[in-house]
Design an enzyme around this catalytic site. Structure first.
Site: not given
Length: 152
Positions: A42-44
């Protein structure tokens, strides 16, 4: 957690590019997105989304920075691995996330722990928070933030 209408904390952060930004007086609009961990799915996706939209944010007179508690060495690897262009801030001591209220209790698969609550803030040139998104879902989020930056 800070909310729309609140003043941004009087903190100066240093990005991985060496830029110093006063959050309370950002000299133009500023998006600050808080994310849990480098190199997680998700962060990527979120960091790539902001990177791909930086020119659109610039056209709206808005800078963007990402903040997590990962160290700068991790940010550097994350940036290189995914060709990120969004500047990242290493909040290793938690001062920035604590001031915004984005570090808190989370639950996952029945387990409770402390962690970064994915949140985004649009800060005006005078340091007032123009919009605040809490417990962000990544899909479509960058577009929502860009729309708000264009309207502000």
């Amino acid at each position: 957690m800070l909310d729309k209408g609140d003043k941004a904390p009087s903190l100066t952060v240093k990005t991985g590019t060496g830029e110093m930004i006063d959050l309370a007086q950002p000299q133009g609009k500023l998006v600050v997105f808080f994310y849990p961990k480098d190199n997680t799915p998700g962060c990527t996706k979120e960091a790539i989304g902001f990177s791909e939209s930086l020119d659109d944010f610039a056209a709206a007179g808005t800078r963007v920075i990402g903040v997590s508690r990962d160290p700068m060495a991790s940010h550097d690897r994350f940036t290189r691995k995914h060709d990120l262009t969004v500047p990242l801030v290493a909040d290793e001591d938690g001062a920035v996330s604590d001031a915004f209220g984005t570090w808190g209790e989370k639950k996952n698969y029945g387990r409770t722990y402390m962690g970064m609550i994915r949140s985004t803030f649009l800060i005006g040139a005078d340091g007032t928070i123009l919009e605040a998104w809490k417990n962000v879902r990544v899909a479509g989020h960058v577009d929502k933030v860009l729309a708000a930056a264009r309207e502000a």
